[in-house]
Motif scaffolding. Sequence first.
Motif, PDB file in Angstrom:
ATOM      1  N   PRO A  80       0.797  -1.239   0.000  1.00  0.00           N
ATOM      2  CA  PRO A  80       0.000   0.000   0.000  1.00  0.00           C
ATOM      3  C   PRO A  80       0.825   1.284   0.000  1.00  0.00           C
ATOM      4  CG  PRO A  80      -1.009  -1.620   1.425  1.00  0.00           C
ATOM      5  CD  PRO A  80       0.292  -2.211   0.992  1.00  0.00           C
ATOM      6  N   TRP A  81       1.807   1.400   0.887  1.00  0.00           N
ATOM      7  CA  TRP A  81       2.577   2.634   0.948  1.00  0.00           C
ATOM      8  C   TRP A  81       3.383   2.838  -0.335  1.00  0.00           C
ATOM      9  CZ3 TRP A  81       2.884   7.226   2.520  1.00  0.00           C
ATOM     10  CH2 TRP A  81       4.075   7.949   2.513  1.00  0.00           C
ATOM     11  N   GLU A  83       2.582   1.684  -3.297  1.00  0.00           N
ATOM     12  CA  GLU A  83       1.658   2.020  -4.384  1.00  0.00           C
ATOM     13  C   GLU A  83       1.278   3.498  -4.337  1.00  0.00           C
ATOM     14  OE1 GLU A  83       1.912  -0.336  -6.281  1.00  0.00           O
ATOM     15  OE2 GLU A  83       2.549  -1.623  -4.667  1.00  0.00           O
ATOM     16  N   LEU A  84       1.158   4.057  -3.146  1.00  0.00           N
ATOM     17  CA  LEU A  84       0.860   5.481  -3.022  1.00  0.00           C
ATOM     18  C   LEU A  84       2.000   6.316  -3.597  1.00  0.00           C
ATOM     19  CD1 LEU A  84      -1.325   7.372  -1.944  1.00  0.00           C
ATOM     20  CD2 LEU A  84      -0.099   7.436   0.242  1.00  0.00           C
ATOM     21  N   GLN A  85       3.233   5.873  -3.338  1.00  0.00           N
ATOM     22  CA  GLN A  85       4.390   6.566  -3.890  1.00  0.00           C
ATOM     23  C   GLN A  85       4.396   6.502  -5.418  1.00  0.00           C
ATOM     24  OE1 GLN A  85       7.210   4.336  -1.119  1.00  0.00           O
ATOM     25  NE2 GLN A  85       8.243   6.322  -1.243  1.00  0.00           N
ATOM     26  N   LEU A  87       1.781   6.089  -7.337  1.00  0.00           N
ATOM     27  CA  LEU A  87       0.676   6.919  -7.816  1.00  0.00           C
ATOM     28  C   LEU A  87       1.104   8.376  -7.905  1.00  0.00           C
ATOM     29  CD1 LEU A  87      -2.299   7.286  -8.598  1.00  0.00           C
ATOM     30  CD2 LEU A  87      -2.824   7.489  -6.145  1.00  0.00           C
ATOM     31  N   LEU A 112      -3.366   2.063 -11.159  1.00  0.00           N
ATOM     32  CA  LEU A 112      -2.760   3.323 -10.741  1.00  0.00           C
ATOM     33  C   LEU A 112      -2.904   4.402 -11.811  1.00  0.00           C
ATOM     34  CD1 LEU A 112       0.464   1.943  -9.036  1.00  0.00           C
ATOM     35  CD2 LEU A 112      -1.548   2.891  -7.902  1.00  0.00           C
TER      36      LEU A 112
END
Length: 392
Positions: A80-81, A83-85, A87, A112
Amino acid sequence: MKSRVKPEVKAQKVILLAHEHLYGGGTKQTFLLAEALVAKGVQTVLISNAEKTWLGQTIAQNGLPVKTYYSPLIDRAIRPWQELQVLFFIIKVFLKEKPDVVLASGVKLIGLSGVASWLCRVPGRFAIIRGEGAPPGSRTLKMIYLMHRGLALLGVRYITVSEYIRRQMMNGGICRPDRIHTIHDGIPIAEFANRSASLTSDTAPFAEARPPGAFKIGMVGRLVPGKRYDYFIQLMTALCREFPHVYGVLIGEGPDRPHLERLIQASGFTDRIGMAGYCADMPKVYGDLDFTVLFTDYEGCPNSVLESMAAGVPVLASDVCGMGEILESGCNGFLVKHGDVEGATALVRKVIENPAYCQSMSQNARDSVSRHFDASQKLQALASYLLGSNSS
């Protein structure tokens, strides 16, 4: 090195998003599409992790004028973390480049980029589906389809490489029929048309040990569980017991290699079933083979089958997903039910015992690939569809 591609006219800007873990058909298709877009005068941008892999190296070596943004955070694992980066990385590129069209491949990048392109109001939002991403009916596939439904609501349009995948997605209620389109992959036919060269002992096990008249069977692809190389080893074990002149080779690389090495060891035919690893010169690979096999759980439009057919090497494949759109069993190849190793063995036995049986089939295979799966035709169709449909 100067690029072999010369732009025709100036056009709009397209961003391609692709992940390369192991070299495969989708990776080659991304490069070929980039070439086709550049040839149309399109400003082409790549977002990937592939700076040091085949895709990035090939773009650099060919001098292809593609602007690249690489991030090592782009991989297959779901964190999750991270993937946020990724994105935020994609959004930053979109805001900087202001593309007219975005095309993503690979489940994670599709998700994404779909969100990022909606947030950045990119006019043309596309995803290309080269395989369903999980076995039919599986929980994972249901989750993937749920994601696709959400992305469709954000304006993502879908391109599939087989009618089978398109039908499955339509049955899953992904989006309206006019928002999903089928364009089969294609291959550069001429590269595989003349397969006179043979592999050397450096790139193929037992090349020097093979006696004159040896019958060589190969399976090409990533060494992952879904490709079912275990079925191939079962097939080869049965054939090696019957025919002393039959040899088999697994061509590709991947995480399943240690398991497959153990299966080969257990077969008792380590001198006749081997692993060539990754081979860059695939036309040369087919030049050393008499027959190819593709056992697989699910597939879209496999390049290995198209390449084998273009090279005039008879091919047998599992009758799954869109394989029937490529092979007409008994005409330009062979299809067997999924997991039917015994049936596959019987067919290959017939080929080994009757070499003339496949001569007309080889020509039929060449003809059908040339008519229906030529890369220049398919990539022109794909590029034109993207450039002509750039509004959500």
